[in-house]
Every structure is written in structure tokens, then in C-alpha cells.
Design a protein around this motif. Sequence first.
Motif, PDB file in Angstrom:
ATOM      1  N   ALA A   1      -7.000  -3.140  -7.917  1.00 59.59           N
ATOM      2  CA  ALA A   1      -5.772  -2.686  -8.567  1.00 59.59           C
ATOM      3  C   ALA A   1      -6.011  -2.356 -10.033  1.00 59.59           C
ATOM      4  CB  ALA A   1      -4.683  -3.760  -8.434  1.00 59.59           C
ATOM      5  N   VAL A   2      -6.807  -3.172 -10.717  1.00 53.72           N
ATOM      6  CA  VAL A   2      -7.102  -2.921 -12.128  1.00 53.72           C
ATOM      7  C   VAL A   2      -7.916  -1.643 -12.281  1.00 53.72           C
ATOM      8  CG1 VAL A   2      -8.385  -3.779 -14.125  1.00 53.72           C
ATOM      9  CG2 VAL A   2      -6.911  -5.319 -12.827  1.00 53.72           C
TER      10      VAL A   2
ATOM     11  N   GLY B   1      -7.572 -10.264   0.554  1.00 56.30           N
ATOM     12  CA  GLY B   1      -6.673 -11.075  -0.248  1.00 56.30           C
ATOM     13  C   GLY B   1      -6.769 -10.760  -1.728  1.00 56.30           C
ATOM     14  N   ALA B   2      -6.231 -11.639  -2.544  1.00 58.12           N
ATOM     15  CA  ALA B   2      -6.106 -11.399  -3.986  1.00 58.12           C
ATOM     16  C   ALA B   2      -7.457 -11.232  -4.675  1.00 58.12           C
ATOM     17  CB  ALA B   2      -5.331 -12.543  -4.642  1.00 58.12           C
TER      18      ALA B   2
ATOM     19  N   LEU C   1     -17.271  -1.457  -7.616  1.00 55.79           N
ATOM     20  CA  LEU C   1     -16.084  -1.264  -8.452  1.00 55.79           C
ATOM     21  C   LEU C   1     -16.432  -1.288  -9.941  1.00 55.79           C
ATOM     22  CD1 LEU C   1     -13.010  -3.216  -7.040  1.00 55.79           C
ATOM     23  CD2 LEU C   1     -13.456  -0.767  -7.039  1.00 55.79           C
ATOM     24  N   ALA C   2     -17.360  -2.178 -10.326  1.00 53.57           N
ATOM     25  CA  ALA C   2     -17.768  -2.237 -11.732  1.00 53.57           C
ATOM     26  C   ALA C   2     -18.415  -0.928 -12.157  1.00 53.57           C
ATOM     27  CB  ALA C   2     -18.730  -3.402 -11.951  1.00 53.57           C
TER      28      ALA C   2
ATOM     29  N   ALA D   1       0.826  -1.206   0.000  1.00 53.94           N
ATOM     30  CA  ALA D   1       0.000   0.000   0.000  1.00 53.94           C
ATOM     31  C   ALA D   1       0.861   1.257   0.000  1.00 53.94           C
ATOM     32  CB  ALA D   1      -0.922  -0.007   1.212  1.00 53.94           C
ATOM     33  N   VAL D   2       1.910   1.266   0.821  1.00 49.32           N
ATOM     34  CA  VAL D   2       2.799   2.426   0.863  1.00 49.32           C
ATOM     35  C   VAL D   2       3.492   2.623  -0.484  1.00 49.32           C
ATOM     36  CG1 VAL D   2       4.907   3.352   1.877  1.00 49.32           C
ATOM     37  CG2 VAL D   2       3.163   2.349   3.345  1.00 49.32           C
ATOM     38  N   SER D   3       3.935   1.536  -1.077  1.00 54.06           N
ATOM     39  CA  SER D   3       4.612   1.625  -2.373  1.00 54.06           C
ATOM     40  C   SER D   3       3.681   2.193  -3.446  1.00 54.06           C
ATOM     41  CB  SER D   3       5.115   0.245  -2.806  1.00 54.06           C
ATOM     42  OG  SER D   3       6.029  -0.280  -1.871  1.00 54.06           O
ATOM     43  N   ILE D   4       2.462   1.676  -3.482  1.00 52.11           N
ATOM     44  CA  ILE D   4       1.502   2.153  -4.475  1.00 52.11           C
ATOM     45  C   ILE D   4       1.164   3.617  -4.242  1.00 52.11           C
ATOM     46  CG2 ILE D   4      -0.872   1.909  -5.302  1.00 52.11           C
ATOM     47  CD1 ILE D   4      -0.612  -1.075  -4.840  1.00 52.11           C
ATOM     48  N   ALA D   5       0.970   3.982  -2.976  1.00 53.59           N
ATOM     49  CA  ALA D   5       0.645   5.370  -2.646  1.00 53.59           C
ATOM     50  C   ALA D   5       1.746   6.316  -3.103  1.00 53.59           C
ATOM     51  CB  ALA D   5       0.395   5.511  -1.144  1.00 53.59           C
ATOM     52  N   VAL D   6       2.987   5.932  -2.889  1.00 49.27           N
ATOM     53  CA  VAL D   6       4.119   6.769  -3.302  1.00 49.27           C
ATOM     54  C   VAL D   6       4.175   6.892  -4.821  1.00 49.27           C
ATOM     55  CG1 VAL D   6       6.632   6.927  -3.371  1.00 49.27           C
ATOM     56  CG2 VAL D   6       5.483   6.307  -1.240  1.00 49.27           C
TER      57      VAL D   6
END
Length: 262
Positions: free
Chosen positions: A54-55, A46-47, A119-120, A13-18
Motif C-alpha cells: 500500500a505504501v 495479511g497486514a 517492492l524495495a 481491493a475494489v475500493s482502491i481500484a476505483v
Amino acid sequence: MFYTKLAIGGALAVSIAVVVYKMRWLTKAGAGLGGAFGAHVVLAGGAAWALPLAVFVASGSLFARLDGRAHGGADKPEEKTPPRTAAQVLANGGVAWVALVVLPYTDGMVAYMAFAGALATATADTWGTEIGTRWRGQAWSLATGRWVEAGASGAISGAGTGAGAVGASVIAALAASVGPLSWIMAGCIAASGVIGSLVDSGLGAFAQAQYADPGDTKLRDRPMSASDTPVRGVRLLTNSGVNALATLAGSALAVATTVWLL
């Protein structure tokens, strides 16, 4: 196991936010809120929950960063979409987040359908707006019954509606591929997303506050000053409010479908 998921979810989450902040896809506050949502999704869902989210985030952000050249080409690119704010993140993802929050207290299938339906809808609206606007065609205003500039609130176009249907179908397909849904349920998710995006257009046409300068027929979503009064719609209903209500409609329709199927 819990602490491993917590560490992975937090780091991701931190990586994506950055990344999204550095690429100016989101404002600092928007990136922080989105990162918190992403961490919660990875940790609690989970996934099966994280991949559709993410998409949606990646595709919407990439479409918003396009240079605006239309189908057929254009010499001058249009202005790019500004970074999305925390309010916009909450408007598009808040209903899906609520579905995740209530997951431990309700039927898992119902919660997942609510999440996927929201989300859709958000994906259909985002793809429809971003692609429909860049197609450089005209759109049909639901409020006036006239052809207007593509991208206007409350207007629909063939390109935008088609793109929205594809976006909703992508989320639905992911929900069936990595999640607990059957392909029949996935079809219901796709339909819920398309209908939710049409609810968005309807609210934008008849309920969202629209402003115009004296003598100017072109409407805009935001007032130029605090004293401006809308020429159409409800003053307190902004575009973010419309997005939130539309995702709620798509989510509720998906839940109703689940109850009927089960």
C-alpha cells in the motif's frame, strides 16, 4: 475466518481500484490488475504483506501526480506523468506477486524477503525517477559518461539516488515493523532495493531500446512508428521490461541474503 478475509480483501481491493482509477493514477486495466493483486495480498498475506504494498502504490502514485515544480521553484509546471498501464503495474509488481503465489509452497521467510526485495527495488526506482526528475538538476549518463537531462533512461543523479535509497529504506522498515524480519534483514532489503534500482539504470543505459529522430540527439523510450529501429539497445526490451528485470534482481539478492543469514 477465510470468508471474512475474502470479503474484506475484495471490498478493499475494489475500493482502491476505483479510487486510483478515478484519480487517474492508473488506467482502467491497470486499476483492475492492481485491485486483483491487492485482494490476493490481503487474503493470502495479511497486514505484513499488504502495508508495504500500500505504501509503495500510494507514494508512487502521489509522486507521479506532483505538478513538477522543481526544488527552488519554477513558474511553469511540467507535464504530469500519465496514468500507469496494466503492463507497468505487472512490471513493477509482478515479481512480488509471484513471491506471494509461491508462499504456500516454500519457506515463508524466503518468500517474504523475495516480496520485500522486489517492492524495495520498485519503490527505489519510482522515488528516484519521480523526485530526481523534478529536482531540475542534471543526471550522469552511464552510457555516455556525460551530463544529461534528469529523468533520462540510464542516467543517475544525486537527488534521484538519495530519494531511491530513502524509498527502499521505508519499505524495509515497514517489513521489519509489521513483518517477520529482523532489523538486520531489513537493512539487507534496503540494500537490495538500492542495488536493484542501479541495475535498472544500468539496463536502461546499455540494453533498453532507445530511439531518436534523424539529426536529433535526444533519445526517447518509444518509437514514433512501427518501422522505427532503435539507435541503441535491444528492440524488444522496453522500459517495462527493464523494470521487471530490475525487481527480479532486487528480489533475488534479498533471497540470497536470507539463505546466507539463515
